[in-house]
Design a protein around this motif. Sequence first.
Motif, PDB file in Angstrom:
ATOM      1  N   ARG A  88      -2.755  -9.324   2.522  1.00 44.27           N
ATOM      2  CA  ARG A  88      -4.058  -9.120   1.895  1.00 44.27           C
ATOM      3  C   ARG A  88      -5.062  -8.577   2.926  1.00 44.27           C
ATOM      4  O   ARG A  88      -5.832  -7.673   2.627  1.00 44.27           O
ATOM      5  N   THR A  89      -5.033  -9.104   4.154  1.00 42.32           N
ATOM      6  CA  THR A  89      -5.931  -8.631   5.213  1.00 42.32           C
ATOM      7  C   THR A  89      -5.703  -7.147   5.481  1.00 42.32           C
ATOM      8  O   THR A  89      -6.657  -6.369   5.606  1.00 42.32           O
ATOM      9  N   ILE A  90      -4.446  -6.749   5.536  1.00 42.36           N
ATOM     10  CA  ILE A  90      -4.122  -5.346   5.779  1.00 42.36           C
ATOM     11  C   ILE A  90      -4.538  -4.490   4.575  1.00 42.36           C
ATOM     12  O   ILE A  90      -5.114  -3.411   4.744  1.00 42.36           O
ATOM     13  N   MET A  91      -4.286  -4.974   3.368  1.00 42.34           N
ATOM     14  CA  MET A  91      -4.684  -4.234   2.165  1.00 42.34           C
ATOM     15  C   MET A  91      -6.197  -4.012   2.158  1.00 42.34           C
ATOM     16  O   MET A  91      -6.655  -2.923   1.800  1.00 42.34           O
ATOM     17  N   GLU A  92      -6.946  -5.019   2.554  1.00 41.61           N
ATOM     18  CA  GLU A  92      -8.414  -4.883   2.600  1.00 41.61           C
ATOM     19  C   GLU A  92      -8.824  -3.834   3.614  1.00 41.61           C
ATOM     20  O   GLU A  92      -9.719  -3.038   3.368  1.00 41.61           O
ATOM     21  N   ARG A  93      -8.167  -3.839   4.773  1.00 42.33           N
ATOM     22  CA  ARG A  93      -8.486  -2.851   5.818  1.00 42.33           C
ATOM     23  C   ARG A  93      -8.202  -1.430   5.345  1.00 42.33           C
ATOM     24  O   ARG A  93      -8.904  -0.488   5.690  1.00 42.33           O
ATOM     25  N   LEU A  94      -7.177  -1.291   4.506  1.00 39.92           N
ATOM     26  CA  LEU A  94      -6.756   0.023   4.061  1.00 39.92           C
ATOM     27  C   LEU A  94      -7.498   0.537   2.832  1.00 39.92           C
ATOM     28  O   LEU A  94      -7.280   1.669   2.407  1.00 39.92           O
ATOM     29  N   LYS A  95      -8.389  -0.280   2.266  1.00 41.38           N
ATOM     30  CA  LYS A  95      -9.154   0.178   1.087  1.00 41.38           C
ATOM     31  C   LYS A  95      -9.844   1.483   1.420  1.00 41.38           C
ATOM     32  O   LYS A  95     -10.485   1.630   2.453  1.00 41.38           O
ATOM     33  N   PRO A 148       0.816  -1.219   0.000  1.00 38.40           N
ATOM     34  CA  PRO A 148       0.000   0.000   0.000  1.00 38.40           C
ATOM     35  C   PRO A 148       0.855   1.277   0.000  1.00 38.40           C
ATOM     36  O   PRO A 148       0.321   2.378  -0.034  1.00 38.40           O
ATOM     37  N   CYS A 149       2.161   1.130   0.016  1.00 37.45           N
ATOM     38  CA  CYS A 149       3.058   2.282   0.090  1.00 37.45           C
ATOM     39  C   CYS A 149       2.827   3.216  -1.105  1.00 37.45           C
ATOM     40  O   CYS A 149       2.759   2.780  -2.238  1.00 37.45           O
ATOM     41  N   VAL A 150       2.714   4.515  -0.803  1.00 37.24           N
ATOM     42  CA  VAL A 150       2.546   5.527  -1.844  1.00 37.24           C
ATOM     43  C   VAL A 150       3.718   6.515  -1.834  1.00 37.24           C
ATOM     44  O   VAL A 150       3.624   7.606  -2.382  1.00 37.24           O
ATOM     45  N   ASN A 151       4.813   6.124  -1.185  1.00 32.33           N
ATOM     46  CA  ASN A 151       6.037   6.930  -1.103  1.00 32.33           C
ATOM     47  C   ASN A 151       5.810   8.289  -0.442  1.00 32.33           C
ATOM     48  O   ASN A 151       6.443   9.274  -0.802  1.00 32.33           O
ATOM     49  N   ILE A 152       4.894   8.334   0.499  1.00 34.49           N
ATOM     50  CA  ILE A 152       4.697   9.506   1.355  1.00 34.49           C
ATOM     51  C   ILE A 152       4.890   8.993   2.781  1.00 34.49           C
ATOM     52  O   ILE A 152       3.945   8.712   3.495  1.00 34.49           O
ATOM     53  N   CYS A 153       6.126   8.822   3.153  1.00 33.47           N
ATOM     54  CA  CYS A 153       6.452   8.169   4.420  1.00 33.47           C
ATOM     55  C   CYS A 153       6.564   9.201   5.540  1.00 33.47           C
ATOM     56  O   CYS A 153       7.606   9.827   5.723  1.00 33.47           O
ATOM     57  N   ARG A 196      -0.586   2.237   7.274  1.00 32.64           N
ATOM     58  CA  ARG A 196      -0.097   1.089   8.050  1.00 32.64           C
ATOM     59  C   ARG A 196       0.534   1.555   9.351  1.00 32.64           C
ATOM     60  O   ARG A 196       1.075   2.648   9.447  1.00 32.64           O
ATOM     61  N   THR A 197       0.480   0.677  10.346  1.00 34.18           N
ATOM     62  CA  THR A 197       1.169   0.943  11.606  1.00 34.18           C
ATOM     63  C   THR A 197       2.661   0.720  11.397  1.00 34.18           C
ATOM     64  O   THR A 197       3.080   0.054  10.438  1.00 34.18           O
ATOM     65  N   THR A 198       3.463   1.255  12.301  1.00 40.70           N
ATOM     66  CA  THR A 198       4.908   1.055  12.183  1.00 40.70           C
ATOM     67  C   THR A 198       5.257  -0.427  12.279  1.00 40.70           C
ATOM     68  O   THR A 198       6.165  -0.896  11.594  1.00 40.70           O
ATOM     69  N   ASP A 199       4.520  -1.177  13.079  1.00 37.21           N
ATOM     70  CA  ASP A 199       4.747  -2.617  13.189  1.00 37.21           C
ATOM     71  C   ASP A 199       4.444  -3.312  11.863  1.00 37.21           C
ATOM     72  O   ASP A 199       5.197  -4.175  11.415  1.00 37.21           O
ATOM     73  N   GLU A 200       3.354  -2.935  11.206  1.00 38.99           N
ATOM     74  CA  GLU A 200       2.995  -3.535   9.912  1.00 38.99           C
ATOM     75  C   GLU A 200       4.041  -3.213   8.853  1.00 38.99           C
ATOM     76  O   GLU A 200       4.417  -4.078   8.062  1.00 38.99           O
ATOM     77  N   ILE A 201       4.535  -1.984   8.859  1.00 40.95           N
ATOM     78  CA  ILE A 201       5.569  -1.591   7.894  1.00 40.95           C
ATOM     79  C   ILE A 201       6.832  -2.413   8.131  1.00 40.95           C
ATOM     80  O   ILE A 201       7.419  -2.954   7.190  1.00 40.95           O
ATOM     81  N   ARG A 202       7.238  -2.540   9.379  1.00 42.26           N
ATOM     82  CA  ARG A 202       8.465  -3.267   9.732  1.00 42.26           C
ATOM     83  C   ARG A 202       8.371  -4.746   9.352  1.00 42.26           C
ATOM     84  O   ARG A 202       9.318  -5.340   8.862  1.00 42.26           O
ATOM     85  N   LEU A 238       4.967   9.764   9.661  1.00 36.66           N
ATOM     86  CA  LEU A 238       4.177   9.204  10.751  1.00 36.66           C
ATOM     87  C   LEU A 238       3.252  10.256  11.358  1.00 36.66           C
ATOM     88  O   LEU A 238       3.534  11.452  11.319  1.00 36.66           O
ATOM     89  N   ASP A 239       2.151   9.780  11.928  1.00 38.74           N
ATOM     90  CA  ASP A 239       1.226  10.674  12.622  1.00 38.74           C
ATOM     91  C   ASP A 239       1.905  11.251  13.861  1.00 38.74           C
ATOM     92  O   ASP A 239       3.034  10.887  14.187  1.00 38.74           O
ATOM     93  N   LYS A 240       1.228  12.156  14.545  1.00 40.49           N
ATOM     94  CA  LYS A 240       1.823  12.821  15.715  1.00 40.49           C
ATOM     95  C   LYS A 240       2.233  11.846  16.806  1.00 40.49           C
ATOM     96  O   LYS A 240       3.201  12.068  17.515  1.00 40.49           O
ATOM     97  N   ALA A 241       1.501  10.744  16.942  1.00 42.61           N
ATOM     98  CA  ALA A 241       1.832   9.741  17.957  1.00 42.61           C
ATOM     99  C   ALA A 241       2.985   8.842  17.518  1.00 42.61           C
ATOM    100  O   ALA A 241       3.523   8.077  18.313  1.00 42.61           O
ATOM    101  N   GLY A 242       3.372   8.913  16.239  1.00 46.32           N
ATOM    102  CA  GLY A 242       4.470   8.096  15.725  1.00 46.32           C
ATOM    103  C   GLY A 242       4.105   6.641  15.537  1.00 46.32           C
ATOM    104  O   GLY A 242       4.969   5.772  15.554  1.00 46.32           O
ATOM    105  N   ARG A 243       2.822   6.364  15.336  1.00 47.79           N
ATOM    106  CA  ARG A 243       2.370   4.972  15.246  1.00 47.79           C
ATOM    107  C   ARG A 243       1.847   4.558  13.881  1.00 47.79           C
ATOM    108  O   ARG A 243       1.851   3.384  13.540  1.00 47.79           O
ATOM    109  N   VAL A 244       1.337   5.512  13.094  1.00 52.28           N
ATOM    110  CA  VAL A 244       0.697   5.184  11.819  1.00 52.28           C
ATOM    111  C   VAL A 244       1.261   6.077  10.721  1.00 52.28           C
ATOM    112  O   VAL A 244       1.393   7.295  10.899  1.00 52.28           O
ATOM    113  N   CYS A 245       1.556   5.485   9.567  1.00 53.91           N
ATOM    114  CA  CYS A 245       2.023   6.251   8.419  1.00 53.91           C
ATOM    115  C   CYS A 245       0.836   7.009   7.825  1.00 53.91           C
ATOM    116  O   CYS A 245      -0.196   6.411   7.524  1.00 53.91           O
TER     117      CYS A 245
END
Length: 75
Positions: free
Chosen positions: A64-71, A28-33, A47-53, A35-42
């Motif tokens: 696929r589960t994450i891609m579906e959530r991010l639709k 799902p990366c769109v090359n706009i990396c 995606r969360t930092t854990d999902e990215i890692r 993080l939110d103010k809490a530093g947890r979500v791109c």
Amino acid sequence: MAGQPHMEVGHARRGGRRSLQLHVMESPCVNICKLDKAGRVCTGCGRTTDEIRRWTGMSKAQRRTIMERLKGFSS
């Protein structure tokens, strides 16, 4: 959401010889990396930092589960 494919390089043995294989991994990366103010979500892909890692180590089903959530997610 317009994700970028992720190229993954692997090696396989065929007839006693190693061959190089390229696999396209959906992402799902769109090359706009950024993080939110809490530093947890791109804020680019959602995606969360854990999902990215863990992304490249996840199974296709997990990704696929994450891609579906991010639709419909937009930065």
